[in-house]
Design a protein around this motif. Sequence first.
Motif, PDB file in Angstrom:
ATOM      1  N   LEU A  65       0.820  -1.221   0.000  1.00  8.35           N
ATOM      2  CA  LEU A  65       0.000   0.000   0.000  1.00  8.35           C
ATOM      3  C   LEU A  65       0.851   1.268   0.000  1.00  8.35           C
ATOM      4  CD1 LEU A  65      -2.738  -0.902   2.676  1.00  8.35           C
ATOM      5  CD2 LEU A  65      -3.049  -0.716   0.193  1.00  8.35           C
ATOM      6  N   ASN A  66       2.184   1.137   0.095  1.00  9.44           N
ATOM      7  CA  ASN A  66       3.007   2.329   0.293  1.00  9.44           C
ATOM      8  C   ASN A  66       2.799   3.421  -0.759  1.00  9.44           C
ATOM      9  OD1 ASN A  66       4.105   0.103   1.855  1.00  9.44           O
ATOM     10  ND2 ASN A  66       5.710   1.535   2.461  1.00  9.44           N
ATOM     11  N   PRO A  67       2.776   3.094  -2.075  1.00  3.07           N
ATOM     12  CA  PRO A  67       2.571   4.188  -3.041  1.00  3.07           C
ATOM     13  C   PRO A  67       1.232   4.905  -2.841  1.00  3.07           C
ATOM     14  CG  PRO A  67       3.463   2.257  -4.136  1.00  3.07           C
ATOM     15  CD  PRO A  67       3.081   1.815  -2.749  1.00  3.07           C
ATOM     16  N   PHE A  68       0.185   4.161  -2.553  1.00  3.65           N
ATOM     17  CA  PHE A  68      -1.126   4.770  -2.308  1.00  3.65           C
ATOM     18  C   PHE A  68      -1.105   5.592  -1.011  1.00  3.65           C
ATOM     19  CE2 PHE A  68      -5.566   4.020  -0.531  1.00  3.65           C
ATOM     20  CZ  PHE A  68      -6.154   5.047  -1.260  1.00  3.65           C
ATOM     21  N   MET A  69      -0.477   5.057   0.022  1.00  2.73           N
ATOM     22  CA  MET A  69      -0.425   5.785   1.296  1.00  2.73           C
ATOM     23  C   MET A  69       0.360   7.085   1.146  1.00  2.73           C
ATOM     24  SD  MET A  69      -0.092   2.857   4.250  1.00  2.73           S
ATOM     25  CE  MET A  69       1.664   2.600   3.997  1.00  2.73           C
ATOM     26  N   GLU A 113       4.954  -2.070   3.368  1.00  2.00           N
ATOM     27  CA  GLU A 113       6.345  -2.248   3.763  1.00  2.00           C
ATOM     28  C   GLU A 113       6.578  -1.367   4.975  1.00  2.00           C
ATOM     29  OE1 GLU A 113       9.188  -1.310   0.725  1.00  2.00           O
ATOM     30  OE2 GLU A 113      10.893  -1.744   2.056  1.00  2.00           O
ATOM     31  N   VAL A 114       6.936  -2.003   6.085  1.00  7.61           N
ATOM     32  CA  VAL A 114       7.050  -1.270   7.342  1.00  7.61           C
ATOM     33  C   VAL A 114       8.365  -0.494   7.347  1.00  7.61           C
ATOM     34  CG1 VAL A 114       7.029  -1.446   9.851  1.00  7.61           C
ATOM     35  CG2 VAL A 114       5.706  -3.073   8.475  1.00  7.61           C
ATOM     36  N   SER A 156      11.303  -3.441  12.761  1.00  8.88           N
ATOM     37  CA  SER A 156      10.309  -3.459  11.697  1.00  8.88           C
ATOM     38  C   SER A 156      10.397  -4.719  10.841  1.00  8.88           C
ATOM     39  CB  SER A 156      10.448  -2.215  10.818  1.00  8.88           C
ATOM     40  OG  SER A 156      11.762  -2.078  10.364  1.00  8.88           O
ATOM     41  N   GLY A 157      11.589  -5.331  10.757  1.00 10.88           N
ATOM     42  CA  GLY A 157      11.781  -6.494   9.884  1.00 10.88           C
ATOM     43  C   GLY A 157      11.048  -7.742  10.351  1.00 10.88           C
ATOM     44  N   THR A 158      10.567  -7.741  11.600  1.00  8.42           N
ATOM     45  CA  THR A 158       9.837  -8.909  12.094  1.00  8.42           C
ATOM     46  C   THR A 158       8.365  -8.586  12.331  1.00  8.42           C
ATOM     47  OG1 THR A 158      10.692  -8.379  14.293  1.00  8.42           O
ATOM     48  CG2 THR A 158      11.814 -10.125  13.091  1.00  8.42           C
ATOM     49  N   VAL A 159       7.873  -7.519  11.704  1.00  5.39           N
ATOM     50  CA  VAL A 159       6.426  -7.274  11.704  1.00  5.39           C
ATOM     51  C   VAL A 159       5.814  -8.191  10.647  1.00  5.39           C
ATOM     52  CG1 VAL A 159       4.596  -5.589  11.310  1.00  5.39           C
ATOM     53  CG2 VAL A 159       6.708  -4.882  12.457  1.00  5.39           C
ATOM     54  N   VAL A 160       4.856  -9.007  11.066  1.00  7.39           N
ATOM     55  CA  VAL A 160       4.271 -10.016  10.171  1.00  7.39           C
ATOM     56  C   VAL A 160       2.758  -9.844  10.107  1.00  7.39           C
ATOM     57  CG1 VAL A 160       6.119 -11.695  10.533  1.00  7.39           C
ATOM     58  CG2 VAL A 160       4.113 -11.716  12.053  1.00  7.39           C
ATOM     59  N   VAL A 328       9.477  11.239   9.749  1.00  6.84           N
ATOM     60  CA  VAL A 328       8.775   9.965   9.589  1.00  6.84           C
ATOM     61  C   VAL A 328       8.631   9.677   8.097  1.00  6.84           C
ATOM     62  CG1 VAL A 328       7.544   9.984  11.794  1.00  6.84           C
ATOM     63  CG2 VAL A 328       6.508  11.109   9.802  1.00  6.84           C
ATOM     64  N   ARG A 329       8.565   8.390   7.780  1.00  6.49           N
ATOM     65  CA  ARG A 329       8.488   7.949   6.387  1.00  6.49           C
ATOM     66  C   ARG A 329       7.190   7.198   6.137  1.00  6.49           C
ATOM     67  NH1 ARG A 329      13.675   4.301   5.594  1.00  6.49           N
ATOM     68  NH2 ARG A 329      12.996   3.591   7.658  1.00  6.49           N
ATOM     69  N   THR A 330       6.816   7.130   4.871  1.00 10.14           N
ATOM     70  CA  THR A 330       5.682   6.292   4.483  1.00 10.14           C
ATOM     71  C   THR A 330       5.930   4.860   4.956  1.00 10.14           C
ATOM     72  OG1 THR A 330       5.358   7.646   2.504  1.00 10.14           O
ATOM     73  CG2 THR A 330       4.332   5.463   2.528  1.00 10.14           C
ATOM     74  N   GLY A 331       4.952   4.309   5.656  1.00  7.42           N
ATOM     75  CA  GLY A 331       5.089   2.940   6.163  1.00  7.42           C
ATOM     76  C   GLY A 331       5.585   2.870   7.593  1.00  7.42           C
ATOM     77  N   ASP A 332       5.985   4.004   8.162  1.00  6.31           N
ATOM     78  CA  ASP A 332       6.343   3.972   9.589  1.00  6.31           C
ATOM     79  C   ASP A 332       5.117   3.546  10.394  1.00  6.31           C
ATOM     80  OD1 ASP A 332       8.879   4.816   9.003  1.00  6.31           O
ATOM     81  OD2 ASP A 332       8.819   6.642  10.212  1.00  6.31           O
ATOM     82  N   LEU A 333       5.383   2.714  11.380  1.00  9.91           N
ATOM     83  CA  LEU A 333       4.305   2.127  12.179  1.00  9.91           C
ATOM     84  C   LEU A 333       4.559   2.437  13.635  1.00  9.91           C
ATOM     85  CD1 LEU A 333       1.955  -0.057  12.510  1.00  9.91           C
ATOM     86  CD2 LEU A 333       3.802  -1.757  12.651  1.00  9.91           C
ATOM     87  N   TRP A 334       3.508   2.900  14.327  1.00  6.02           N
ATOM     88  CA  TRP A 334       3.687   2.978  15.774  1.00  6.02           C
ATOM     89  C   TRP A 334       2.533   2.278  16.487  1.00  6.02           C
ATOM     90  CZ3 TRP A 334       1.812   7.289  13.230  1.00  6.02           C
ATOM     91  CH2 TRP A 334       0.762   7.990  13.808  1.00  6.02           C
ATOM     92  N   GLY A 335       2.918   1.545  17.531  1.00  2.42           N
ATOM     93  CA  GLY A 335       1.947   0.840  18.356  1.00  2.42           C
ATOM     94  C   GLY A 335       1.565   1.709  19.535  1.00  2.42           C
TER      95      GLY A 335
END
Length: 404
Positions: A65-69, A113-114, A156-160, A328-335
Motif C-alpha cells: 500500500l506504500n505508493p497509495f499511502m 512495507e514497514v 520493523s523487519g519482524t512485523v508479520v 517519519v516515512r511512508t510505512g512507519d508504524l507505531w503501536g
Amino acid sequence: MTAHSWVEGAAGSGFDVDHLPYGVFARSGERPRVAVRIGDQVLDLSVVAAADMVDTHALFDQSTLNPFMAAGPAVWESTRTWVTGLLTDQTERDLVEPALAPVDSVTMLLPFEVGDYVDFYASEHHASNVGRMFRPDAEPLLPNWKHLPVGYHGRSGTVVVSGTDVVRPCGQRKAPTEDEPTYGPSQRLDIEAELGFVVGVPSAMGDRVATADFARHTFGVVGLNDWSARDIQAWEYVPLGPFLGKSFATSISAWVTPLAALDAAWTDLPGQDDPEVLDYLRVDGPAGLDIEVEVVLEGEVVARPPYRTMYWSPAQMLAHTTVNGASVRTGDLWGSGTVSGPERDQRGSLLELSWGGKEPFTAGGRERTFLEDGDEVVLRYSAPGTGGGRITLGEVTGRILPAR
Ligand code: CA
C-alpha cells in the motif's frame, strides 16, 4: 451516510461501505495487488481502476500500500468516494463483479512495507499494573509518564501479517531467585493487545508534526499484537528498554482501516489536567478513539480492553516522535502500547490477567497463565461506524509453535 452496498452480505457485516479497509492480496500464479474489503469479498482495485480509467490506477497495481499511502489525503478521499460509488450504484455491477473474489479464496499479505516501528506505552492502567508488579515498593508510574508518551524503537523487519505462526523465542533469563542467567525457550510468553497507526505522508527531517496535522500524515489503523517474552524482557530491559524480549515477532492485521472510517469513533481523552501537558502535546477536541478490543485465547474471550481509556492519543504519539526534528516515512508504524482498562477483565496482556503468573485465569476450560505451545490468540476490534452501526477492524491471529 446510511447507504449500503449492493454486494450481498455487506450490510451488517462490519465491512460495508462505511468501512472499506485496504489490503494486499495474492492468488496463486498472480502478482500481489491492492484490494478493498466489502463484506466477505475482496475487490481488486487494480482491475476496476484500469477498467474505469481512474488516473491513479497505477497505485493499486502494487505489492504494497506504500505508493497509495504516500499519495496523501486528497487521493485517499477521492478513492474512497469512487469506491463507495462503485459499491452502492447498481449500474456499476457489470464493472465491479468480475473484480470481486471471496476473501477465503485469496492470500492476504503484509499490507505495507514497514518503515520504522516504534511502540508506545500509552495506557495508564497497563503502565500502573506493570509498575505494581515490577516495582512493588515504588510509585506505579515513573515521574516522566504523564509528561510524555513513553516509547521505544522496535524491529520493523519482524512485523508479520495476521495468520503468521510465531515460534517461541529462546534467550537469556534470570529470575530474581536465581544466581545466574540461563538460556532456553521463554517460559513467560505473552501477548499485548494494541492498535497500530501507519504513516502515509512523510515529514521532512528538522520539521515537527503538530498534533493538529495528525490526519494529514496518518493513513490508517491496524490491529497489532506485540508478542512479548516476559522472562527475557525482565532480565534485559534495564537500563535501555525492551530488546530481544519483543523483537522476535509483531503481528498486524491484513486490513488497514482508513482514518475516514473512524470519523464517528473520536472521543475525548480521559483527562490530562494533572499535570497539564506541554504545549506541543496539546490537542483540540476529541483525540481518543472509542474502539472495543477483544482478546480471544483458544476460542474464549478472556478480556475486553476499551481503547477509549488510553491516556495518550495517537496524535500526541506522532507529535512526540517528531518533536526533536526526526522525520517519519511512508510505512512507519507505531503501536499504542497494551490497551488495558481499569477492570480485571479489561487487561490486554496475560501478564496482567494472571498478575505475573500468580493468579491463573480460566480459558478453554483450563487454568492459564502464559502462552503454551499450540495456543491460538485472536485480537478483534470494533468501532462505531459513520452509518450508525459498527465496523469490524482487521483481526490479528497467531499460533505459537514450539521453540527451535
Ligand atoms: Ca507493547
